[in-house]
Design a protein around this motif. Structure first.
Motif, PDB file in Angstrom:
ATOM      1  N   ILE A 131       0.987  -1.148   0.005  1.00  0.00           N
ATOM      2  CA  ILE A 131       0.001   0.148  -0.046  1.00  0.00           C
ATOM      3  C   ILE A 131       0.961   1.221  -0.080  1.00  0.00           C
ATOM      4  O   ILE A 131       1.661   1.229   0.650  1.00  0.00           O
ATOM      5  CB  ILE A 131      -1.017  -0.040   1.281  1.00  0.00           C
ATOM      6  CG1 ILE A 131      -1.733  -1.282   1.252  1.00  0.00           C
ATOM      7  CG2 ILE A 131      -1.662   1.333   1.337  1.00  0.00           C
ATOM      8  CD1 ILE A 131      -2.388  -1.438   2.414  1.00  0.00           C
ATOM      9  N   ALA A 139      -3.931   5.349   7.784  1.00  0.00           N
ATOM     10  CA  ALA A 139      -4.627   4.574   8.816  1.00  0.00           C
ATOM     11  C   ALA A 139      -4.041   4.115   9.908  1.00  0.00           C
ATOM     12  O   ALA A 139      -4.835   3.777  10.746  1.00  0.00           O
ATOM     13  CB  ALA A 139      -4.707   3.109   7.419  1.00  0.00           C
ATOM     14  N   VAL A 143      -5.124   3.724  14.090  1.00  0.00           N
ATOM     15  CA  VAL A 143      -4.969   2.701  15.375  1.00  0.00           C
ATOM     16  C   VAL A 143      -4.171   3.163  16.622  1.00  0.00           C
ATOM     17  O   VAL A 143      -4.125   2.843  17.766  1.00  0.00           O
ATOM     18  CB  VAL A 143      -4.438   1.415  14.640  1.00  0.00           C
ATOM     19  CG1 VAL A 143      -4.058   0.421  15.639  1.00  0.00           C
ATOM     20  CG2 VAL A 143      -5.106   0.794  13.549  1.00  0.00           C
ATOM     21  N   ALA A 146      -5.710   5.513  18.697  1.00  0.00           N
ATOM     22  CA  ALA A 146      -6.666   4.385  19.706  1.00  0.00           C
ATOM     23  C   ALA A 146      -6.112   3.947  20.776  1.00  0.00           C
ATOM     24  O   ALA A 146      -6.465   3.857  21.972  1.00  0.00           O
ATOM     25  CB  ALA A 146      -7.596   3.640  18.918  1.00  0.00           C
ATOM     26  N   LEU A 149      -4.949   6.513  23.417  1.00  0.00           N
ATOM     27  CA  LEU A 149      -6.315   6.837  24.132  1.00  0.00           C
ATOM     28  C   LEU A 149      -6.587   5.547  25.074  1.00  0.00           C
ATOM     29  O   LEU A 149      -6.919   5.917  26.385  1.00  0.00           O
ATOM     30  CB  LEU A 149      -7.393   6.884  23.247  1.00  0.00           C
ATOM     31  CG  LEU A 149      -8.878   7.446  23.597  1.00  0.00           C
ATOM     32  CD1 LEU A 149      -8.457   8.822  24.032  1.00  0.00           C
ATOM     33  CD2 LEU A 149      -9.604   7.535  22.695  1.00  0.00           C
TER      34      LEU A 149
ATOM     35  N   LEU B 270     -13.559   7.641   3.266  1.00  0.00           N
ATOM     36  CA  LEU B 270     -12.778   6.916   2.690  1.00  0.00           C
ATOM     37  C   LEU B 270     -12.921   5.251   3.068  1.00  0.00           C
ATOM     38  O   LEU B 270     -12.806   4.615   2.289  1.00  0.00           O
ATOM     39  CB  LEU B 270     -11.308   7.541   3.028  1.00  0.00           C
ATOM     40  CG  LEU B 270      -9.983   6.898   2.204  1.00  0.00           C
ATOM     41  CD1 LEU B 270     -10.638   7.253   0.809  1.00  0.00           C
ATOM     42  CD2 LEU B 270      -8.882   7.815   2.590  1.00  0.00           C
ATOM     43  N   ALA B 311     -14.848   4.249  24.794  1.00  0.00           N
ATOM     44  CA  ALA B 311     -14.444   5.177  23.350  1.00  0.00           C
ATOM     45  C   ALA B 311     -13.152   4.648  22.742  1.00  0.00           C
ATOM     46  O   ALA B 311     -13.003   4.502  21.572  1.00  0.00           O
ATOM     47  CB  ALA B 311     -14.230   6.579  24.124  1.00  0.00           C
ATOM     48  N   PRO B 312     -11.974   4.296  23.924  1.00  0.00           N
ATOM     49  CA  PRO B 312     -10.785   3.892  22.904  1.00  0.00           C
ATOM     50  C   PRO B 312     -10.938   2.457  22.223  1.00  0.00           C
ATOM     51  O   PRO B 312     -10.573   2.484  21.206  1.00  0.00           O
ATOM     52  CB  PRO B 312      -9.805   3.695  24.386  1.00  0.00           C
ATOM     53  CG  PRO B 312     -10.583   4.315  25.388  1.00  0.00           C
ATOM     54  CD  PRO B 312     -11.981   4.274  25.137  1.00  0.00           C
ATOM     55  N   GLN B 315     -12.627   3.477  19.058  1.00  0.00           N
ATOM     56  CA  GLN B 315     -11.928   4.196  18.192  1.00  0.00           C
ATOM     57  C   GLN B 315     -10.824   3.097  17.556  1.00  0.00           C
ATOM     58  O   GLN B 315     -10.500   3.105  16.470  1.00  0.00           O
ATOM     59  CB  GLN B 315     -10.936   5.038  18.891  1.00  0.00           C
ATOM     60  CG  GLN B 315     -10.242   6.314  18.042  1.00  0.00           C
ATOM     61  CD  GLN B 315      -9.613   7.472  18.467  1.00  0.00           C
ATOM     62  OE1 GLN B 315      -9.812   7.575  19.712  1.00  0.00           O
ATOM     63  NE2 GLN B 315      -8.810   8.144  17.887  1.00  0.00           N
ATOM     64  N   LEU B 316     -10.275   2.108  18.127  1.00  0.00           N
ATOM     65  CA  LEU B 316      -9.649   1.092  17.947  1.00  0.00           C
ATOM     66  C   LEU B 316     -10.290   0.339  16.710  1.00  0.00           C
ATOM     67  O   LEU B 316      -9.692   0.125  15.616  1.00  0.00           O
ATOM     68  CB  LEU B 316      -9.067   0.200  18.904  1.00  0.00           C
ATOM     69  CG  LEU B 316      -8.104  -0.610  18.701  1.00  0.00           C
ATOM     70  CD1 LEU B 316      -6.721  -0.145  18.566  1.00  0.00           C
ATOM     71  CD2 LEU B 316      -7.889  -1.720  19.963  1.00  0.00           C
ATOM     72  N   GLY B 319     -10.265   2.307  13.557  1.00  0.00           N
ATOM     73  CA  GLY B 319      -8.993   2.596  13.047  1.00  0.00           C
ATOM     74  C   GLY B 319      -8.686   1.148  12.404  1.00  0.00           C
ATOM     75  O   GLY B 319      -8.096   1.430  11.330  1.00  0.00           O
ATOM     76  N   SER B 320      -9.175   0.051  13.000  1.00  0.00           N
ATOM     77  CA  SER B 320      -8.527  -1.309  12.400  1.00  0.00           C
ATOM     78  C   SER B 320      -9.416  -1.336  11.273  1.00  0.00           C
ATOM     79  O   SER B 320      -9.269  -1.880  10.109  1.00  0.00           O
ATOM     80  CB  SER B 320      -8.859  -2.268  13.375  1.00  0.00           C
ATOM     81  OG  SER B 320      -8.525  -2.150  14.587  1.00  0.00           O
ATOM     82  N   PHE B 322     -10.368   1.063   9.027  1.00  0.00           N
ATOM     83  CA  PHE B 322      -9.715   1.756   7.893  1.00  0.00           C
ATOM     84  C   PHE B 322      -8.456   0.921   7.345  1.00  0.00           C
ATOM     85  O   PHE B 322      -8.319   1.016   6.132  1.00  0.00           O
ATOM     86  CB  PHE B 322      -9.127   3.130   8.697  1.00  0.00           C
ATOM     87  CG  PHE B 322      -8.631   4.166   7.483  1.00  0.00           C
ATOM     88  CD1 PHE B 322      -8.888   3.737   5.960  1.00  0.00           C
ATOM     89  CD2 PHE B 322      -8.195   5.259   7.813  1.00  0.00           C
ATOM     90  CE1 PHE B 322      -8.305   4.701   5.179  1.00  0.00           C
ATOM     91  CE2 PHE B 322      -7.333   6.013   6.792  1.00  0.00           C
ATOM     92  CZ  PHE B 322      -7.473   5.830   5.635  1.00  0.00           C
ATOM     93  N   VAL B 323      -7.606   0.304   8.381  1.00  0.00           N
ATOM     94  CA  VAL B 323      -6.348  -0.628   7.835  1.00  0.00           C
ATOM     95  C   VAL B 323      -6.954  -1.731   6.991  1.00  0.00           C
ATOM     96  O   VAL B 323      -6.406  -1.903   5.938  1.00  0.00           O
ATOM     97  CB  VAL B 323      -5.680  -0.940   8.810  1.00  0.00           C
ATOM     98  CG1 VAL B 323      -4.564  -1.830   8.731  1.00  0.00           C
ATOM     99  CG2 VAL B 323      -5.152   0.265   9.871  1.00  0.00           C
ATOM    100  N   ILE B 326      -7.941  -0.626   3.367  1.00  0.00           N
ATOM    101  CA  ILE B 326      -6.903  -0.241   2.371  1.00  0.00           C
ATOM    102  C   ILE B 326      -6.431  -1.555   1.954  1.00  0.00           C
ATOM    103  O   ILE B 326      -5.794  -1.860   1.096  1.00  0.00           O
ATOM    104  CB  ILE B 326      -5.850   0.835   3.011  1.00  0.00           C
ATOM    105  CG1 ILE B 326      -5.498   0.346   4.369  1.00  0.00           C
ATOM    106  CG2 ILE B 326      -6.380   2.072   3.022  1.00  0.00           C
ATOM    107  CD1 ILE B 326      -4.337   1.197   4.659  1.00  0.00           C
ATOM    108  N   LEU B 327      -6.129  -2.779   2.902  1.00  0.00           N
ATOM    109  CA  LEU B 327      -5.693  -3.769   2.700  1.00  0.00           C
ATOM    110  C   LEU B 327      -6.640  -4.309   1.612  1.00  0.00           C
ATOM    111  O   LEU B 327      -6.018  -5.042   0.717  1.00  0.00           O
ATOM    112  CB  LEU B 327      -5.601  -4.644   4.002  1.00  0.00           C
ATOM    113  CG  LEU B 327      -4.480  -4.249   4.758  1.00  0.00           C
ATOM    114  CD1 LEU B 327      -4.453  -5.238   6.184  1.00  0.00           C
ATOM    115  CD2 LEU B 327      -3.168  -4.643   4.185  1.00  0.00           C
TER     116      LEU B 327
END
Lengths: 331, 338
Positions: A131, A139, A143, A146, A149, B270, B311-312, B315-316, B319-320, B322-323, B326-327
């Motif tokens: 990528i 991206a 992570v 997070a 956080l 995205l 919340a964390p 968010q995790l 976030g994952s 999104f990762v 893209i993979l």
């Protein structure tokens, strides 16, 4: 157009091109000095010993991030995860030192290890996931934020224990140690990039990935190493920032003079690097970092609203990118 | 079959003639339809985890309400992505527009139309700036990133100048009523979202302009040789995207009764588009699929909220996601180029 030019005209055009390039390469020194002089007159308290030391420390923090960032850019990898690495490392530092009572060296080592882990994570996504670094690190940053956080529970961790700030900001020969650390980083970066095989490989990978791959450069390993170096310097900066602020910084709102990847990217581009890797000299970035720090500091002292400082920062990046593209077109 | 532009579809039909391995077909099927399966699984999972709280008309309404403004943006965002431009300024543009609108409408108490017109002018300027930078040969993600920093600054400047505490409260009657206006018991942003998608679908699939967008995203060099004015298309697409993002920002602010610098919920465009099979590098993808991607993410937001996930962790998870998105895109590209 060029075909119709006579020999003499070509020579003049060539000379003008050289003059323009010279101006682009060295203009930053002149502009920095001019900016400094302007602020001496306009910004109150700007030209006081205390503020000058302040600028030096801020510049050194931004400079350390930029040093590692440069390596990633040279390898053709635009790393956007700096903010995430900073967050993870600052929380790690504060947690280990304050809440778990680790000794100073152990805290620093673990914070740096967290940075290396983040860099390796980036490397896995970029290299194994095939990528583009820009998107991949955008991206992974999510992570990392997070995780930061999660570790901090969303709270700012204040460091009450003595020893961190004092140790990190000892004056050596009258100059704060962070400045020495920055110089050390640049010397290591300079030697790495100009004197070693790895450095040559980094330049080659950034200049032409495919050609490097075909001529036997271990491009994947080079990219991984570049991303780890970038994350490592970000983690080192996080330790220093945490020590300076005596609390874990969340890097939520980055204002001018603080460290984040926008500053680093702007500095790298102003320093004459190509956005696409392969070109540039690391020592130039020092001036660009100093320029950005003085700009932020001066505007703050003039009591300019935060919004304007942010806008100036944005336009500095726009200008840096345009200059970088112009340079690429001319060479 | 492979999603994407007419050219790609034709190509895969030819390739299919030579016969593909069965494994590859299964992988391709999963890549094309995995999102539907994941969405159904997600619904079942939440329904099992919290039966009495999740299976309610109010939950459905919350999901749709959340999707409304984000969906309006996603329709134009998808077109932008297909044309080969990655716009990273969405959250900042939305925030700036809502603050601009709030300052003029709420604090200066100017008429609604004037406030809207000023905001539109501002967002057009933002789109023009991005496309000007792209014209200079700067990649879209860097141009829009820089423009995003500027927009964030403008947002903060508005807060600084109006001396508001971090946000502007937006409670003046007409807007408040419009943002919460309902048609037959349904918040009007939901039909509006479907209208946005319908327009997007027609533009992409039924017009010459849409064909140009696919061509330009798929192979800019070839498109330029065929006389497609890439700069003009990029300009139209980016300006439209900025204006629509700004309008959505106002809608969100109207719903929350406050305008803030960063707008939450717009950052997932995205992820949703990539989940739905729009290529990061442009040139392929179907706009109607991104709607499922959006519903998937909105359901995730609401579902995790119902389950009271910290919340964390939330968010995790995003976030994952999104990762992972893209993979997925990377796997798709590798399969397509084989």
């Amino acid at each position: 157009m060029l075909g119709r030019l006579t020999q003499g005209e070509l020579k003049i055009a060539g000379r003008r091109r050289e003059q323009l390039l010279f101006l682009m390469d060295n203009g930053i020194y002149v502009v920095t000095v001019l900016l400094f002089i302007v602020f001496v007159f306009l910004a109150p308290y700007f030209f006081t010993p205390r503020n000058l030391v302040n600028i030096l420390i801020s510049a050194s923090l931004a400079g350390i991030v930029t040093a590692g960032y440069t390596v990633a850019i040279l390898a053709g990898q635009i790393d956007t995860s700096t903010q995430g690495v900073l967050a993870v490392a600052t929380v790690t530092t504060a947690l280990l030192f304050e809440e778990l009572g680790f000794s100073l060296p152990m805290t620093v080592i673990f914070a740096l290890l967290a940075g290396i882990a983040a860099g390796l994570f980036n490397g896995v996504i970029v290299v194994n996931g095939k990528i583009v670094a820009f998107v991949a690190t955008l991206a992974t940053q999510g992570v990392m934020l997070a995780i930061a956080l999660f570790l901090s529970g969303g709270q700012t961790i204040t460091i009450a224990r003595e020893g961190l700030q004092e140790a990190v900001f000892i004056r050596v020969f009258g100059i704060p140690s962070s400045v020495w650390i920055m110089f050390f980083c640049y010397i290591v970066g300079y030697v790495l990039l100009t004197q070693t095989k790895l450095g040559a490989h980094i330049y080659a990978t950034g200049a032409d990935y495919r050609a490097s791959l075909l001529s036997g450069v271990p491009v994947d390993r080079v990219i991984r190493i570049a991303l780890v170096i970038s994350a490592l310097t970000a983690a080192l900066t996080a330790v220093l920032v945490t020590a300076r602020a005596k609390q874990s910084a969340m890097f939520g709102l980055a204002i001018a003079g603080s460290v984040d990847f926008v500053t680093a990217l702007t500095a790298v581009l102003l320093g004459g690097f190509s956005l696409f890797g392969g070109v540039g000299r690391i020592e130039r970035n020092l001036v660009a970092v100093l320029f950005l720090t003085i700009l932020g500091n001066g505007l703050q002292l003039m009591n300019v609203p935060t919004g304007i400082i942010l806008i100036v920062r944005g336009f500095a990046l726009v200008l840096a990118v345009i200059l970088s593209v112009l340079r690429a077109r001319m060479t | 079959m492979a999603s994407g532009s007419p050219v790609q579809r034709a190509y895969s039909r030819i390739a299919g003639g030579y016969g593909r391995s069965r494994n590859k077909q299964i992988i391709q099927f999963l890549l094309d339809n995995g999102l539907f399966i994941a969405f159904v699984l997600e619904l079942i999972l939440f329904a099992v985890a919290a039966p009495d709280l999740f299976i309610r008309s109010r939950t459905l309404e919350a999901i749709l309400r959340l999707s409304g403004p984000a969906g309006i943006v996603l329709a134009s965002y998808t077109i932008t992505l297909i044309s080969g431009q990655i716009d990273l300024s969405t959250a900042q543009v939305g925030g700036m527009a809502s603050l601009m609108f709030a300052a003029v409408f709420q604090l200066l108490e100017w008429p609604l139309g004037v406030a809207l017109a000023l905001t539109v002018v501002l967002t057009i300027a933002v789109g023009l700036l991005s496309s000007y930078l792209i014209k200079q040969g700067i990649p879209s993600f860097v141009s829009t990133l820089a423009v995003g920093v500027v927009c964030g600054g403008i947002g903060f400047l508005i807060i600084n100048l109006t001396k508001q505490p971090g946000m502007i409260r937006l409670v003046r009657p007409p807007l408040r009523d419009i943002a919460n206006f309902e048609v037959l018991g349904v918040p009007f942003v939901i039909p509006l979202m479907f209208v946005a998608y319908a327009i997007g679908w027609v533009v992409l699939n039924q017009t010459r302009f849409g064909a140009h967008i696919y061509a330009m995203g798929g192979n800019p060099a070839a498109a330029a040789l065929n006389g497609i004015n890439a700069i003009r298309i990029a300009r139209i697409v980016l300006v439209t995207n900025a204006v629509i993002t700004g309008m959505a920002g106002i809608l969100i602010a109207g719903r929350q009764l406050a305008a803030q610098p960063g707008v939450e919920g717009l950052g997932q465009s995205l992820t949703a588009a990539l989940f739905a099979g729009v290529a990061l590098s442009g040139g392929s993808g179907k706009i109607e699929r991104t709607l499922i991607g959006l519903l998937f993410l909105s359901t995730l937001t609401i579902g995790l909220g119902i389950l009271n996930v910290a919340a964390p962790v939330r968010q995790l998870i995003f976030g994952s996601a999104f990762v992972f998105a893209i993979l997925l895109d990377s796997i798709r590209q590798q399969l397509a180029s084989r």
